[in-house]
Each structure stands twice: as C-alpha cells, then as structure tokens.
Design an enzyme around this catalytic site. Structure first.
Site, PDB file in Angstrom:
ATOM      1  N   PHE A   8      44.996  37.322  40.436  1.00  0.00           N
ATOM      2  CA  PHE A   8      44.956  38.679  40.966  1.00  0.00           C
ATOM      3  C   PHE A   8      44.550  39.674  39.888  1.00  0.00           C
ATOM      4  CE2 PHE A   8      47.665  36.782  44.188  1.00  0.00           C
ATOM      5  CZ  PHE A   8      47.306  37.458  45.348  1.00  0.00           C
ATOM      6  N   ASP A   9      43.659  40.572  40.269  1.00  0.00           N
ATOM      7  CA  ASP A   9      43.422  41.768  39.485  1.00  0.00           C
ATOM      8  C   ASP A   9      44.628  42.688  39.685  1.00  0.00           C
ATOM      9  OD1 ASP A   9      41.977  43.958  38.163  1.00  0.00           O
ATOM     10  OD2 ASP A   9      41.762  44.764  40.195  1.00  0.00           O
ATOM     11  N   ALA A  10      44.793  43.664  38.799  1.00  0.00           N
ATOM     12  CA  ALA A  10      45.941  44.572  38.903  1.00  0.00           C
ATOM     13  C   ALA A  10      45.574  45.894  39.577  1.00  0.00           C
ATOM     14  CB  ALA A  10      46.534  44.835  37.521  1.00  0.00           C
TER      15      ALA A  10
END
Length: 228
Positions: A8-10
């Site tokens: 996941f990107d943040a």
C-alpha cells in the site's frame, strides 16, 4: 488466492493527505504568527506538488525538500518568514495529522486476516512514523518501507527491492501495489515487475495510454474482490 502480498501507498491511498496538509499548514502559520488564507494553501499545494516531482526524479534530497518548499512559498506570497522554522512547525503538525480516508482502516483490518500487508511510501521518516502511530494502523503491516530511510523513492524499482529483501519475499507474481499516483506508484510497480492497482477516486483522472496498469478502482471497497 491470486495475491498474497499487498503493498500500500500511504498518502492519497490510506491517509487523507489533502486534509492533513491543510490542517498542518494552518497550524504552522499560526505558530509562526504569519497570516494564513486559502491562497496560502493553494500556493503551497502547487509548490509542494512540483517539488515532490523533483524528488521522485532525484533532483532534490529529502532534507533540502523540507525547507526549499517553504522558501519558495515565502517568496511567492511575498512574506518575511523563516523557511526553516516554518518547515519545522509544519512537519511537527503533520506528524500528528493521521487522518485516514473513509474505509481505509476497515479495509486493512479485513485484508490483514488473509494477506500479508506492507507499506511503501515516498515520505519523511518522522512524519510517516508519527502519523502511523496516531492513526492506529501500524500493526496491520508486516513491513514498512519509507523512502528517506532507504535512500530510494518510487518509481525507482530499488525501493521495491529493499522492501522484498527486508520482508524475505521471493514471489513477485503474488504481489500487488495499491496507490493513487501515476508518477510514483504505478510506474514504480511496473518497473519492479509486480501488478498494479490504481486508486482513482470516482474515476476523475485518466492515465497515459502507455502506462499499463493492471487494475483501476474508484473506491477502496473494490479491492477485496480483486485480491481474492
């Protein structure tokens, strides 16, 4: 199960960065006794977007980025401000701005029972660790890779190499990256040899024809059906 590891990107994927940016900027200007308005936010947003693009291209270091964006902002607004002090106040506030997008925590809680989750972010260490702690989502991730820590940033595939090595993950075919950025997350995932899922809220944006994204979702709630 098609995918076992979810990266996941943040910001813009799990964290509501727009809200965090606005709140933190106002906090910083207030602490430095500087005038703040909607124009301040708009100018900062434009400057910050451009300077992070420079960072992704390797044109500026994380430490220089922190102050340079406020130096440019002060010049643009024609105000007498100490860019270093303003940057420090902003980062202090941003580390406490752990605002999540709707459904993000529920999604992580659900997927963490069936998948291995990792976080891969082009961010600053102090800020990202602070927000992870405040938001309460730290425990869902088996691996957290922050660009400032490893010296590479998305879309450089070497940041993915570090993540896979630290996690001890060998099969990239069972890995998927989920992110909102067409300049870091999607090309980074492609360069790293993994499938990509572009989070495009309400399908408001279009992607370049030469960027071969595996999946596109308009809402985070669509992800479980894809990864299973």
């Amino acid at each position: 199960m098609k995918y076992e590891l979810l990266l996941f990107d943040a910001d813009g994927t799990l964290f509501d960065y727009t809200r965090a940016e606005s709140w933190s900027l106002e906090q910083a200007f207030s602490k430095q006794n500087l005038p703040y308005s909607q124009t301040t936010l708009e100018q900062y947003g434009n400057i910050n977007y451009r300077i992070w693009q420079e960072f992704e291209q390797g044109l500026i270091s994380p430490s220089d980025l922190q102050v340079e964006r406020f130096r440019r902002l002060a010049k643009s607004l024609e105000i007498d401000a100490d860019p270093t002090a303003l940057s420090d106040s902003y980062l202090e506030a941003l580390a406490r701005a752990g605002f999540l997008l709707p459904g993000a925590e529920e999604l992580l809680a659900e997927l963490s029972t069936t998948h291995t989750l990792a976080l891969i972010t082009n961010g600053l260490e102090a800020v990202q660790w602070g927000r992870l702690a405040v938001s309460g989502i730290r425990s869902y991730f088996s691996q957290i890779t922050i660009s400032e820590s490893v010296g590479y940033q998305k879309p450089d595939p070497r940041i993915f190499d570090v993540l896979f090595e630290d996690l001890g993950w060998r099969n990239r075919k069972t890995s998927l990256i989920i992110g909102d950025s067409l300049t870091s997350d999607m090309p980074g995932g492609i360069a790293a040899g993994i499938d990509t899922c572009w989070y495009n809220p309400d399908l408001k944006k279009t992607s370049p024809e030469d960027l071969h994204i595996t999946y596109t979702i308009a809402d985070l709630s669509e992800l479980p059906a894809i990864v299973r």
